[in-house]
Write a protein that holds these residues in place. Structure first.
Motif, PDB file in Angstrom:
ATOM      1  N   ALA A  95       0.797  -1.222   0.000  1.00 20.33           N
ATOM      2  CA  ALA A  95       0.000   0.000   0.000  1.00 20.33           C
ATOM      3  C   ALA A  95       0.832   1.275   0.000  1.00 20.33           C
ATOM      4  N   MET A  96       2.146   1.155   0.211  1.00 20.31           N
ATOM      5  CA  MET A  96       2.934   2.356   0.449  1.00 20.31           C
ATOM      6  C   MET A  96       4.364   2.165  -0.068  1.00 20.31           C
ATOM      7  N   GLU A  97       5.059   3.266  -0.209  1.00 23.80           N
ATOM      8  CA  GLU A  97       6.482   3.349  -0.537  1.00 23.80           C
ATOM      9  C   GLU A  97       6.757   3.384  -2.043  1.00 23.80           C
ATOM     10  N   ILE A  98       8.003   3.676  -2.351  1.00 27.83           N
ATOM     11  CA  ILE A  98       8.516   3.782  -3.712  1.00 27.83           C
ATOM     12  C   ILE A  98       9.844   3.034  -3.772  1.00 27.83           C
ATOM     13  N   PRO A  99      10.308   2.655  -4.950  1.00 26.91           N
ATOM     14  CA  PRO A  99      11.527   1.837  -5.024  1.00 26.91           C
ATOM     15  C   PRO A  99      12.771   2.525  -4.486  1.00 26.91           C
ATOM     16  N   GLU A 100      12.852   3.862  -4.591  1.00 27.04           N
ATOM     17  CA  GLU A 100      14.026   4.572  -4.098  1.00 27.04           C
ATOM     18  C   GLU A 100      14.297   4.288  -2.620  1.00 27.04           C
ATOM     19  N   ILE A 101      13.250   3.982  -1.872  1.00 29.30           N
ATOM     20  CA  ILE A 101      13.402   3.705  -0.444  1.00 29.30           C
ATOM     21  C   ILE A 101      14.341   2.520  -0.214  1.00 29.30           C
ATOM     22  N   ASP A 102      14.391   1.604  -1.173  1.00 28.62           N
ATOM     23  CA  ASP A 102      15.170   0.377  -1.010  1.00 28.62           C
ATOM     24  C   ASP A 102      16.528   0.402  -1.701  1.00 28.62           C
ATOM     25  N   LEU A 103      17.013   1.554  -2.073  1.00 25.98           N
ATOM     26  CA  LEU A 103      18.331   1.606  -2.714  1.00 25.98           C
ATOM     27  C   LEU A 103      19.439   1.130  -1.779  1.00 25.98           C
ATOM     28  N   SER A 125      -1.852  -0.665  -3.566  1.00 22.19           N
ATOM     29  CA  SER A 125      -3.266  -0.999  -3.349  1.00 22.19           C
ATOM     30  C   SER A 125      -4.122   0.227  -3.092  1.00 22.19           C
ATOM     31  N   THR A 126      -3.519   1.344  -2.688  1.00 28.63           N
ATOM     32  CA  THR A 126      -4.275   2.577  -2.493  1.00 28.63           C
ATOM     33  C   THR A 126      -4.772   3.155  -3.817  1.00 28.63           C
ATOM     34  N   GLU A 127      -4.171   2.701  -4.924  1.00 26.38           N
ATOM     35  CA  GLU A 127      -4.619   3.152  -6.244  1.00 26.38           C
ATOM     36  C   GLU A 127      -5.236   2.023  -7.067  1.00 26.38           C
ATOM     37  N   ALA A 128      -4.769   0.800  -6.846  1.00 24.46           N
ATOM     38  CA  ALA A 128      -5.292  -0.350  -7.592  1.00 24.46           C
ATOM     39  C   ALA A 128      -5.018  -1.614  -6.785  1.00 24.46           C
ATOM     40  N   PRO A 129      -6.037  -2.394  -6.453  1.00 24.80           N
ATOM     41  CA  PRO A 129      -5.824  -3.618  -5.677  1.00 24.80           C
ATOM     42  C   PRO A 129      -5.220  -4.729  -6.533  1.00 24.80           C
ATOM     43  N   TYR A 130      -4.982  -5.882  -5.908  1.00 23.26           N
ATOM     44  CA  TYR A 130      -4.540  -7.063  -6.643  1.00 23.26           C
ATOM     45  C   TYR A 130      -5.464  -7.287  -7.833  1.00 23.26           C
ATOM     46  N   PRO A 131      -4.939  -7.633  -9.030  1.00 21.30           N
ATOM     47  CA  PRO A 131      -3.575  -8.106  -9.314  1.00 21.30           C
ATOM     48  C   PRO A 131      -2.623  -7.049  -9.878  1.00 21.30           C
ATOM     49  N   ALA A 132      -2.890  -5.758  -9.645  1.00 24.31           N
ATOM     50  CA  ALA A 132      -2.079  -4.716 -10.279  1.00 24.31           C
ATOM     51  C   ALA A 132      -0.596  -4.851  -9.925  1.00 24.31           C
ATOM     52  N   ALA A 133      -0.282  -5.052  -8.643  1.00 26.86           N
ATOM     53  CA  ALA A 133       1.128  -5.154  -8.227  1.00 26.86           C
ATOM     54  C   ALA A 133       1.799  -6.365  -8.863  1.00 26.86           C
ATOM     55  N   ALA A 219      -3.921  -3.490   5.607  1.00 26.05           N
ATOM     56  CA  ALA A 219      -3.189  -3.626   4.344  1.00 26.05           C
ATOM     57  C   ALA A 219      -3.787  -4.721   3.469  1.00 26.05           C
ATOM     58  N   TRP A 220      -4.093  -5.871   4.064  1.00 23.11           N
ATOM     59  CA  TRP A 220      -4.698  -6.951   3.279  1.00 23.11           C
ATOM     60  C   TRP A 220      -6.076  -6.542   2.751  1.00 23.11           C
ATOM     61  N   ARG A 221      -6.826  -5.807   3.534  1.00 23.28           N
ATOM     62  CA  ARG A 221      -8.162  -5.366   3.097  1.00 23.28           C
ATOM     63  C   ARG A 221      -8.051  -4.493   1.850  1.00 23.28           C
ATOM     64  N   LEU A 222      -7.079  -3.596   1.837  1.00 23.83           N
ATOM     65  CA  LEU A 222      -6.863  -2.748   0.666  1.00 23.83           C
ATOM     66  C   LEU A 222      -6.410  -3.561  -0.539  1.00 23.83           C
ATOM     67  N   TYR A 223      -5.500  -4.487  -0.302  1.00 21.93           N
ATOM     68  CA  TYR A 223      -4.903  -5.236  -1.410  1.00 21.93           C
ATOM     69  C   TYR A 223      -5.881  -6.215  -2.047  1.00 21.93           C
ATOM     70  N   LEU A 224      -6.678  -6.885  -1.222  1.00 18.41           N
ATOM     71  CA  LEU A 224      -7.559  -7.939  -1.734  1.00 18.41           C
ATOM     72  C   LEU A 224      -8.938  -7.425  -2.138  1.00 18.41           C
ATOM     73  N   GLY A 225      -9.323  -6.270  -1.660  1.00 18.41           N
ATOM     74  CA  GLY A 225     -10.625  -5.738  -2.017  1.00 18.41           C
ATOM     75  C   GLY A 225     -11.760  -6.642  -1.551  1.00 18.41           C
ATOM     76  N   ALA A 226     -12.699  -6.934  -2.466  1.00 14.99           N
ATOM     77  CA  ALA A 226     -13.882  -7.728  -2.113  1.00 14.99           C
ATOM     78  C   ALA A 226     -13.538  -9.156  -1.703  1.00 14.99           C
TER      79      ALA A 226
END
Length: 325
Positions: A95-103, A125-133, A219-226
């Motif tokens: 639900a959060m972060e960007i790749p730069e965080i993990d450099l 998931s805040t913009e698109a739930p599974y399976p977007a990621a 987090a799971w609620r956002l990611y899995l949706g319905a």
């Protein structure tokens, strides 16, 4: 080793006990609102601030709908041929972060190996739930494979790795890639991965610092949706729901005893081992979620980092998609 539902302060490792007590008071729960605010901050203040000691470039891959996936690539300052290709998937509860965080993880990888680290800015998931990621992760894997020559990557040594939700997405991607049969993955490293949407012995009623039962459920609620809290969750969304672990790549991970993902990580590794997959998990007593991120200079974080670096280095010397050696 048993895990108690309520985590007492004296269960937290001494290296990070004071920090854990403070964090638990300041952030009792990560909600959807928390995730969205965190993303706003990162997009405005953290993106594209690339370190000077790494050769970091930005690329784009086109999705089927015409939109574009942003990918950053970390290459050594002095590239060598036939590098290990590492697809690194960042954490953040899906639900959060960007790749730069993990450099910093890319830096640790390159400190012990000849590696090119590919880091997709997958949809959250805040913009698109599974399976977007998962779709974005697979698109990035295909992009890395297709551009291996330009990146100096050995196409027979593609690895996937990540921490937390990035570890869960790593496990999901290796399942999906195995079943697609298009791009062989030689090794995976899902560090303290987020694998199971269902309560486990360590994720139910867990109030440890950084990540707890409430944050996990949000987090799971956002990611899995319905599909959340139903029997209709795909193993490509929650890899702990997989029933066939055969022919998955060799695996290394580590996890802490007081964090929610303790039990699901051990169970996942056991399933892999039972299926004949070379899999190992290091366990750190009193380690709460993300200690290596929030307290990287502590002795316990340095120990864990050195251990996964050693496992990663060994994997680069042994594992190729043909599973030679």
């Amino acid at each position: 080793m048993s895990v108690l539902a309520h985590i007492k302060n004296n269960q937290i490792h001494p290296d990070v006990r004071k920090l854990g007590v403070v964090v638990r008071k300041l952030v009792p729960e990560m909600s959807a609102k928390f995730f969205r605010r965190g993303n706003w901050f990162m997009r405005h203040f953290a993106q594209r601030h690339f370190p000077k000691d790494m050769n970091v470039t930005e690329h784009w891959a086109q999705r089927p709908d015409g939109s574009r996936l942003r990918i950053i690539v970390a290459q050594p300052m002095q590239p060598k041929p036939l590098a290990t290709g590492v697809l690194w998937l960042h954490g953040g509860g899906y639900a959060m972060e960007i790749p730069e965080i993990d450099l910093s993880y890319a830096r640790h990888v390159q400190a012990v190996s000849n590696a090119v680290v590919v880091m997709p800015d997958y949809r959250l998931s805040t913009e698109a739930p599974y399976p977007a990621a998962l779709d974005d992760a697979y698109l990035a894997l295909r992009w890395m494979n297709d551009h291996h020559a330009a990146l100096g990557i050995n196409p027979e040594q593609l690895f996937v790795a990540g921490e937390s939700a990035g570890g869960g997405l790593t496990a999901a991607l290796t399942l999906y890639a195995r079943d697609q049969g298009e791009i062989p993955i030689a090794f995976q490293m899902p560090l303290y991965p987020m694998l199971d949407d269902r309560p486990t012995a360590s994720s139910a009623e867990n109030d440890a610092p950084i990540w707890n039962t409430k944050s996990n459920a949000n987090a799971w609620r956002l990611y899995l949706g319905a599909a959340y809290r139903t029997d209709h969750v795909s193993p490509y969304a929650a890899p702990a729901r997989a029933t066939d672990y055969r022919n998955l790549p060799p695996t290394y991970t580590f996890v802490g005893t007081i964090e929610p993902f303790y039990q699901e990580t051990l169970t996942y590794i056991k399933h892999l081992q039972d299926a004949g997959v070379a899999a190992h998990c290091d366990v750190y007593d009193g380690w709460f979620h993300g200690v290596d991120i929030v307290a990287p200079k502590t002795a316990i974080a340095k120990k864990a980092t050195a251990a996964w670096q050693a496992a990663f280095k060994a994997a680069t010397e042994k594992y190729y998609w043909r599973h030679d050696g």
